[in-house]
Design a protein around this motif. Structure first.
Motif, PDB file in Angstrom:
ATOM      1  N   SER A 137      -5.670   1.779  -7.545  1.00  0.00           N
ATOM      2  CA  SER A 137      -6.100   2.987  -6.804  1.00  0.00           C
ATOM      3  C   SER A 137      -7.376   2.383  -6.071  1.00  0.00           C
ATOM      4  O   SER A 137      -8.635   2.293  -6.708  1.00  0.00           O
ATOM      5  CB  SER A 137      -6.144   4.457  -7.512  1.00  0.00           C
ATOM      6  OG  SER A 137      -6.714   5.312  -6.714  1.00  0.00           O
ATOM      7  N   LEU A 138      -7.376   3.013  -4.779  1.00  0.00           N
ATOM      8  CA  LEU A 138      -8.412   2.722  -3.946  1.00  0.00           C
ATOM      9  C   LEU A 138      -8.798   4.062  -3.191  1.00  0.00           C
ATOM     10  O   LEU A 138      -7.753   4.736  -2.443  1.00  0.00           O
ATOM     11  CB  LEU A 138      -8.170   1.534  -3.014  1.00  0.00           C
ATOM     12  CG  LEU A 138      -9.281   1.448  -1.893  1.00  0.00           C
ATOM     13  CD1 LEU A 138     -10.595   0.992  -2.484  1.00  0.00           C
ATOM     14  CD2 LEU A 138      -8.920   0.262  -0.845  1.00  0.00           C
ATOM     15  N   SER A 139      -9.902   4.593  -3.229  1.00  0.00           N
ATOM     16  CA  SER A 139     -10.216   5.982  -2.540  1.00  0.00           C
ATOM     17  C   SER A 139     -11.203   5.569  -1.406  1.00  0.00           C
ATOM     18  O   SER A 139     -12.602   4.972  -1.984  1.00  0.00           O
ATOM     19  CB  SER A 139     -10.708   6.856  -3.432  1.00  0.00           C
ATOM     20  OG  SER A 139     -10.987   7.960  -2.897  1.00  0.00           O
ATOM     21  N   VAL A 140     -10.982   5.958  -0.161  1.00  0.00           N
ATOM     22  CA  VAL A 140     -11.912   5.454   0.917  1.00  0.00           C
ATOM     23  C   VAL A 140     -12.568   6.991   1.131  1.00  0.00           C
ATOM     24  O   VAL A 140     -11.937   7.846   1.549  1.00  0.00           O
ATOM     25  CB  VAL A 140     -11.391   4.945   2.170  1.00  0.00           C
ATOM     26  CG1 VAL A 140     -12.234   4.845   3.106  1.00  0.00           C
ATOM     27  CG2 VAL A 140     -10.856   3.952   1.690  1.00  0.00           C
ATOM     28  N   SER A 144      -6.922   4.465   2.106  1.00  0.00           N
ATOM     29  CA  SER A 144      -6.989   5.294   0.614  1.00  0.00           C
ATOM     30  C   SER A 144      -5.404   5.212   0.108  1.00  0.00           C
ATOM     31  O   SER A 144      -4.574   5.659   0.853  1.00  0.00           O
ATOM     32  CB  SER A 144      -7.535   6.473   0.708  1.00  0.00           C
ATOM     33  OG  SER A 144      -8.665   6.702   1.024  1.00  0.00           O
ATOM     34  N   GLY A 145      -5.316   4.986  -1.129  1.00  0.00           N
ATOM     35  CA  GLY A 145      -3.925   5.240  -1.747  1.00  0.00           C
ATOM     36  C   GLY A 145      -3.881   3.782  -2.984  1.00  0.00           C
ATOM     37  O   GLY A 145      -4.823   3.534  -3.460  1.00  0.00           O
ATOM     38  N   ASN A 146      -2.697   3.653  -3.315  1.00  0.00           N
ATOM     39  CA  ASN A 146      -2.432   2.815  -4.415  1.00  0.00           C
ATOM     40  C   ASN A 146      -1.909   1.500  -4.026  1.00  0.00           C
ATOM     41  O   ASN A 146      -0.939   1.258  -2.998  1.00  0.00           O
ATOM     42  CB  ASN A 146      -1.250   3.397  -5.373  1.00  0.00           C
ATOM     43  CG  ASN A 146      -1.653   4.496  -6.081  1.00  0.00           C
ATOM     44  OD1 ASN A 146      -3.009   4.669  -6.553  1.00  0.00           O
ATOM     45  ND2 ASN A 146      -0.824   5.822  -6.053  1.00  0.00           N
ATOM     46  N   TYR A 147      -2.460   0.573  -4.562  1.00  0.00           N
ATOM     47  CA  TYR A 147      -2.105  -1.040  -4.071  1.00  0.00           C
ATOM     48  C   TYR A 147      -1.422  -1.555  -5.124  1.00  0.00           C
ATOM     49  O   TYR A 147      -1.758  -1.515  -6.419  1.00  0.00           O
ATOM     50  CB  TYR A 147      -3.152  -1.734  -3.471  1.00  0.00           C
ATOM     51  CG  TYR A 147      -3.775  -1.254  -2.430  1.00  0.00           C
ATOM     52  CD1 TYR A 147      -3.475  -1.761  -1.199  1.00  0.00           C
ATOM     53  CD2 TYR A 147      -4.749   0.080  -2.275  1.00  0.00           C
ATOM     54  CE1 TYR A 147      -4.045  -1.223   0.028  1.00  0.00           C
ATOM     55  CE2 TYR A 147      -4.983   0.417  -1.140  1.00  0.00           C
ATOM     56  CZ  TYR A 147      -4.867  -0.224   0.256  1.00  0.00           C
ATOM     57  OH  TYR A 147      -5.475   0.256   1.200  1.00  0.00           O
ATOM     58  N   HIS A 152       1.065  -1.054   0.012  1.00  0.00           N
ATOM     59  CA  HIS A 152       0.159  -0.023   0.007  1.00  0.00           C
ATOM     60  C   HIS A 152       0.892   1.205   0.073  1.00  0.00           C
ATOM     61  O   HIS A 152       1.570   1.435   1.129  1.00  0.00           O
ATOM     62  CB  HIS A 152      -1.038  -0.045   1.206  1.00  0.00           C
ATOM     63  CG  HIS A 152      -1.682   1.234   1.501  1.00  0.00           C
ATOM     64  ND1 HIS A 152      -2.071   1.827   2.670  1.00  0.00           N
ATOM     65  CD2 HIS A 152      -2.248   2.042   0.425  1.00  0.00           C
ATOM     66  CE1 HIS A 152      -2.620   2.995   2.283  1.00  0.00           C
ATOM     67  NE2 HIS A 152      -2.703   3.115   0.990  1.00  0.00           N
ATOM     68  N   ASP A 153       1.032   2.134  -1.091  1.00  0.00           N
ATOM     69  CA  ASP A 153       1.599   3.184  -1.109  1.00  0.00           C
ATOM     70  C   ASP A 153       3.330   2.634  -0.938  1.00  0.00           C
ATOM     71  O   ASP A 153       4.055   3.365  -0.162  1.00  0.00           O
ATOM     72  CB  ASP A 153       1.214   4.348  -0.491  1.00  0.00           C
ATOM     73  CG  ASP A 153       0.065   4.685  -1.043  1.00  0.00           C
ATOM     74  OD1 ASP A 153      -0.257   4.634  -2.194  1.00  0.00           O
ATOM     75  OD2 ASP A 153      -0.698   5.603  -0.170  1.00  0.00           O
ATOM     76  N   GLY A 154       3.651   1.475  -1.281  1.00  0.00           N
ATOM     77  CA  GLY A 154       5.125   1.130  -1.340  1.00  0.00           C
ATOM     78  C   GLY A 154       5.362   0.442   0.004  1.00  0.00           C
ATOM     79  O   GLY A 154       6.519   0.055   0.228  1.00  0.00           O
ATOM     80  N   VAL A 155       4.396   0.420   0.915  1.00  0.00           N
ATOM     81  CA  VAL A 155       4.676  -0.058   2.341  1.00  0.00           C
ATOM     82  C   VAL A 155       4.018  -1.463   2.277  1.00  0.00           C
ATOM     83  O   VAL A 155       2.799  -1.752   2.009  1.00  0.00           O
ATOM     84  CB  VAL A 155       3.980   0.609   3.466  1.00  0.00           C
ATOM     85  CG1 VAL A 155       4.304   0.063   4.695  1.00  0.00           C
ATOM     86  CG2 VAL A 155       4.463   2.097   3.367  1.00  0.00           C
ATOM     87  N   PRO A 156       4.961  -2.565   2.675  1.00  0.00           N
ATOM     88  CA  PRO A 156       4.395  -4.047   2.497  1.00  0.00           C
ATOM     89  C   PRO A 156       3.202  -3.898   3.455  1.00  0.00           C
ATOM     90  O   PRO A 156       3.182  -3.542   4.746  1.00  0.00           O
ATOM     91  CB  PRO A 156       5.665  -4.600   2.900  1.00  0.00           C
ATOM     92  CG  PRO A 156       6.583  -3.850   2.664  1.00  0.00           C
ATOM     93  CD  PRO A 156       6.243  -2.431   3.019  1.00  0.00           C
TER      94      PRO A 156
END
Length: 959
Positions: free
Chosen positions: A399-402, A379-382, A352-356
């Motif tokens: 992309s996921l937008s909450v 929310s962010g990019n997966y 998620h946004d570069g974080v595992p």
């Protein structure tokens, strides 16, 4: 076109000259400018900001006192070198100034800093302007590879037989040069350096100690790799990262990249990046880079890093479920990652946004899934990766937008104070603690919109503006992310306006105001929030204060005195610091008071020749004051005192300066005359003259002698002292001129030397010495003296006699006596008779001489050569002696002659022991002392004209 520029730069850098002493060469400096342009073209990051740097010319940090050093401030930015701020600190005090250019010439020891436009403040540079006789000079900074010169400089009195020390060990001897060279500086050259010399007159002299710390021009490079496990066929970018020192920030660097000690590409370049377009399995190995300066030949290598090229699986596909554009908080979402091929074991990782987020390892399956409930943070990019042991392959990002409705925003001000002053910068910050981005914030003042800001990240937004008096009121903000605006609580703001600079005025515009008048001071401000405190000042001394609840004018009144002259101003303060008005000068004119005249002389009594200082001072009165000085109402001179005080006038005193003195003071309003002061100038006495007055020319015992002593010049009264043989006879004070008299009744003891002394309190003066001879009482002229001889044959020869009364001996004519054929019976009577006759003739001659002197006195005339007045002339006369036949020595027979008490005439009878053909023409005294023997001598004192000679005789005859 850019490629040509880069190639041209590379060519220039490769030919860079390395002949450098301090800093870099001129050609390399030009190359630095090209390098900066290229760095800007290649650097994708924003322009970095570096601190300002100070350069020295000459480059020394230690110079002799009296010399000058030029400082150049170099900034880093797009601003041209215009205004530069300088800061100087010494002994705890800091002084700042601003110059139009980036250079500054200095000659004071201390710490200097600068700030070029668009750059932060520089590091401090310490300069020492030394008063020592021997100094060691070194550059400000030394970097690896520098060619360094240490210069030992001495003043004229020091002989430069120089020895260079490093860490108190002898490093080198400099005989014919003052410079010590370090050709290629390295860390081994670190240490403390000093030099020594010899003073011509005494001893060894040591310089100051200079610490050399060789710095790295740049940090050790670090190799950054875009991927240490690249997929086979994928590109890799190598970046050689290093940081240049501030002083070397413009030095161009070249970078080389290596794999297993084999250089990559065509060689080194100015770019810190090297791109490998495709990595294959054979490209696995140890990678490292090298950074090197173009002008210093300084290099540094990075650590080695292993890069493993992997053979990847196929790219996986990430899917979301449910598939909706907007997902609200609380919705459960499933992420599924799947590859196209089957693998024995595949490791799936979700990001998620570069974080595992999570990972799953599956065997013989094409995919894996994870699930979670949505929150605002989701929310962010997966994306996901699939790794089958030959390298991970990433999926495309999804992309996921909450969506979260905004909460009620909170409006805050930059200051929590109720009073905010006009001109201050106010910041309004509006933030909703929750809500999906983006959020649009709007600011309002009394329902009037101030503007809006859109926030694409958490933290809210802010607006700033400078406050005026119109900004007082209520403020609020709104937040909206598409689900309706939310309004904050209102915040009230009260603006306090600092007072403007007050205007100070006087009740009278006249430049000249007289003592006793009433003066009113006015102070007024045009703007400012109440309440305002006004304060009045005279020469920085508070006079009084007044407070007003609103903007307006206040006053302060007082009666003028002389002390009220000076500068006046007022201050106004409403809590934000006092504002001071312009100063207004007030001059109170005071008429001069009656002046005081004082006379100053170097002693208690003024004396001719003394320097008299007349001082005149009016204790009160406005300047300028003109002083006039008078002697007996005659003007002596004048003096103007422009700032008040006293005036003086000097006189070299003469006898005519005795009298009355006064002065006058005038300042244009009224003239005042001082009291009169009398001055008496004393004239020192001159050398007195001593004279005698007696009833006769020859002082005789019993006479009344009058001594008269007179100083022809000198102020009265004069005290006269009379001395006899330096024994005080008496003193007499003369209240006026004419001298003084002293009488003596003479005795024989009064013969001797007399003098007198005159003294009028300044200095005693002594007269010339005067000799006095006192004679005893004389009887009548006796008629000479007799001497008897019993003649024998030996008595034939020449006879003469001599008379002496103390003034000089006189010799008679020579009488020849020749005896022949005398019998013994006849010789006695005949010889007796002849001898008696001769002596009778001698006595008559002496009597005639004395009678002549006595008759001359009676007749009242002076002889042509008066022995009394000129004893020296008498002594200089030499009697003439005629030739006489030689005679033989006689055997004298004598008896007392004329034994009649005290009144006798000096007489002598001699026997000449030598035979002489001619008598020597000399003083009879000399004749008596040489070659003759006195048989008889006696002094006769008589009251004859010859007594006058005895009175002034300077000495008695020798016996």
């Amino acid at each position: 076109m850019l490629l040509w520029v880069i190639l041209l730069v590379l060519g220039k850098v490769q030919n860079c000259d390395f002949n450098i002493t301090f800093g870099v060469s001129y050609e390399c400096l030009n190359m630095m400018k090209w390098q900066r342009s290229i760095d800007f073209l290649w650097d994708p990051l924003p322009l970095r900001t570096y601190k300002s740097i100070i350069f020295l010319q000459p480059p020394w940090t230690t110079v002799f006192r009296g010399e000058r050093v030029n400082l150049t401030c170099k900034g880093f930015g797009f601003y041209s070198s215009q205004k530069t701020k300088w800061y100087y600190r010494h002994l705890g005090k800091e002084i700042s100034r601003e110059t139009q250019k980036n250079t500054l010439e200095v000659q004071e020891s201390g710490e200097y800093r600068c700030q070029a436009q668009g750059s932060p403040l520089s590091s401090p540079v310490s300069l020492d302007f030394s008063s020592a006789s021997l100094i060691l000079q070194a550059p400000l900074s030394v970097f690896e590879g520098d060619s360094v010169v240490l210069r030992c400089r001495a003043k004229a009195e020091v002989t430069l037989k120089t020895t260079i020390y490093k860490n108190e060990n002898v490093l080198a001897f400099l005989n014919k040069t003052t410079d010590f060279h370090i050709s290629h500086a390295s860390l081994k050259d670190n240490g403390a350096y000093r030099c020594t010399g010899y003073k011509e007159t005494c001893c060894l002299v040591s310089s100051n100690t200079v610490k050399i710390q060789v710095q790295e021009s740049f940090t050790r490079p670090v190799l950054r790799v875009s991927s240490f496990q690249p997929i086979s066929g994928s590109p890799v970018t190598l970046t050689c990262e290093t940081q240049l020192s501030l002083e070397r920030s413009d030095v161009p660097l070249q970078f080389c990249f290596f794999r297993n000690d084999q250089m990559l590409g065509s060689g080194c370049s100015l770019s810190p990046k090297f791109r490998i377009t495709a990595m294959w399995s054979k490209d696995s190995g140890f990678y490292w880079c090298k950074a090197a300066t173009m002008c210093y030949n300084t290099t540094s290598n990075s650590l080695r890093s292993w890069i493993q090229v992997l053979i990847p699986a196929s790219h996986p596909v990430l899917t979301l479920s449910p598939e909706k554009a907007l997902n609200f908080e609380g919705t459960k979402v499933k992420l599924h990652c799947e590859t196209q091929e089957d693998s024995l074991r595949t490791l799936y990782k979700f990001y998620h946004d570069g974080v595992p987020l999570r990972y799953k390892s599956v065997r013989c399956e094409k995919g894996a899934s994870i699930s979670f409930s949505l929150t605002t943070e989701h929310s962010g990019n997966y994306y996901c990766t699939a790794d089958n042991g030959h390298g991970a392959k990433p999926s495309e990002a999804v992309s996921l937008s909450v969506t979260v409705p905004v909460s009620r925003p909170v409006l805050t001000l930059s200051s929590a104070k109720d009073l905010i002053s006009e001109g201050a910068k106010l910041t309004l910050h509006c933030e909703a603690q929750r809500g999906s981005l983006p959020i649009v914030y709007q600011f309002h003042h009394e329902n009037a919109s101030l503007g809006n800001r859109s926030a694409h990240s958490a933290g809210g937004v802010a607006i700033s503006f400078s406050l005026t008096a119109d900004h007082s009121g209520n403020y609020y903000c709104t937040a909206n992310n598409g689900f309706g605006p939310q309004r904050s609580e209102a915040v009230s703001l009260s603006i306090t306006v600092p007072v403007s600079r007050p205007v100070f005025t006087l009740s009278s515009a006249e430049a000249l105001t007289f003592e006793g008048a009433t003066m009113t001071l006015y102070c007024e401000v045009q703007r400012g929030s109440p309440r305002i405190l006004y304060q009045f000042y005279h020469e920085d001394v508070p006079l009084g204060s007044n407070s007003t609840p609103s903007v307006g004018k206040v006053s302060f009144s007082f009666s003028l005195t002389a002390a009220h002259s000076g500068n006046y101003y007022c201050t106004a303060d409403n809590g934000f610091g006092p504002q001071r008005s312009e100063a207004v000068s007030l001059f109170v004119t005071v008429p001069v008071s009656r002046p005081i005249l004082t006379l100053r002389v170097p002693r208690a009594q003024a004396v001719v020749g003394d320097l008299l200082e007349l001082r005149c001072e009016a204790l009160r009165g406005s300047p300028p004051i003109m002083y006039w000085f008078y002697h007996e109402d005659v003007t002596l001179g004048s003096s103007s005192v422009p700032s008040g005080g006293e005036a003086s006038f000097n006189l070299s005193l003469t006898a005519e300066h005795s009298g009355n003195y006064s002065c006058e003071a005038n300042n244009g309003l009224v003239a005042q005359h001082s009291d009169t002061i009398s001055l008496s100038v004393i004239v020192p006495v001159s050398r007195p003259i001593l004279t005698f007055r007696a009833p006769r020319a020859q002082a005789v015992v019993g006479d009344l002698l009058e001594l008269h002593c007179e100083a022809l010049r000198g102020s009265s009264p004069i005290l006269y002292w009379f001395y006899h043989e330096d024994v005080t006879l008496g003193k007499i004070s003369a209240p006026s001129g004419g001298g003084a008299y002293f009488n003596l009744s003479l005795t024989t003891e009064h013969s001797g030397i007399y003098s007198c002394e005159a003294d009028n309190g300044l200095e005693a003066q002594r007269s010339e010495m005067v000799t006095l001879k006192v004679a005893g009482n004389s009887s009548a002229l006796s008629g000479g003296a007799f001497f008897n001889l019993s003649l024998t044959a030996e008595h034939s020869g020449n006879y003469s006699c001599e008379a002496d009364n103390g003034l000089g001996a006189q010799r008679s004519e020579t009488v020849t006596l020749y005896l022949t054929g005398l019998t013994e019976n006849r010789s006695g009577p005949v010889a007796t008779g002849v001898t008696g006759g001769l002596l009778s003739l001698a006595g008559l001659a002496a009597g005639a001489l004395l009678l002549y002197c006595w008759l001359s006195r009676k007749a009242g005339r002076e002889p042509a050569s008066d022995p009394c007045r000129s004893p020296s002339d008498l002594d200089s006369q030499e009697p003439t002696y005629h030739n006489v036949p030689a005679w033989e020595e006689l055997q004298p027979v004598y008896s007392n002659v004329n034994p009649r008490g005290e009144n006798v005439v000096y007489s002598e009878v001699r026997i000449i022991r030598e035979k002489k053909k001619h008598a020597v023409a000399s003083n009879p005294r000399h004749l008596r002392n040489k070659g003759s023997c006195i048989i008889y001598s006696e002094v006769k004192v008589a009251s004859t004209p010859a007594s006058r000679c005895l009175f002034l005789a300077s000495s008695a005859p020798h016996r």
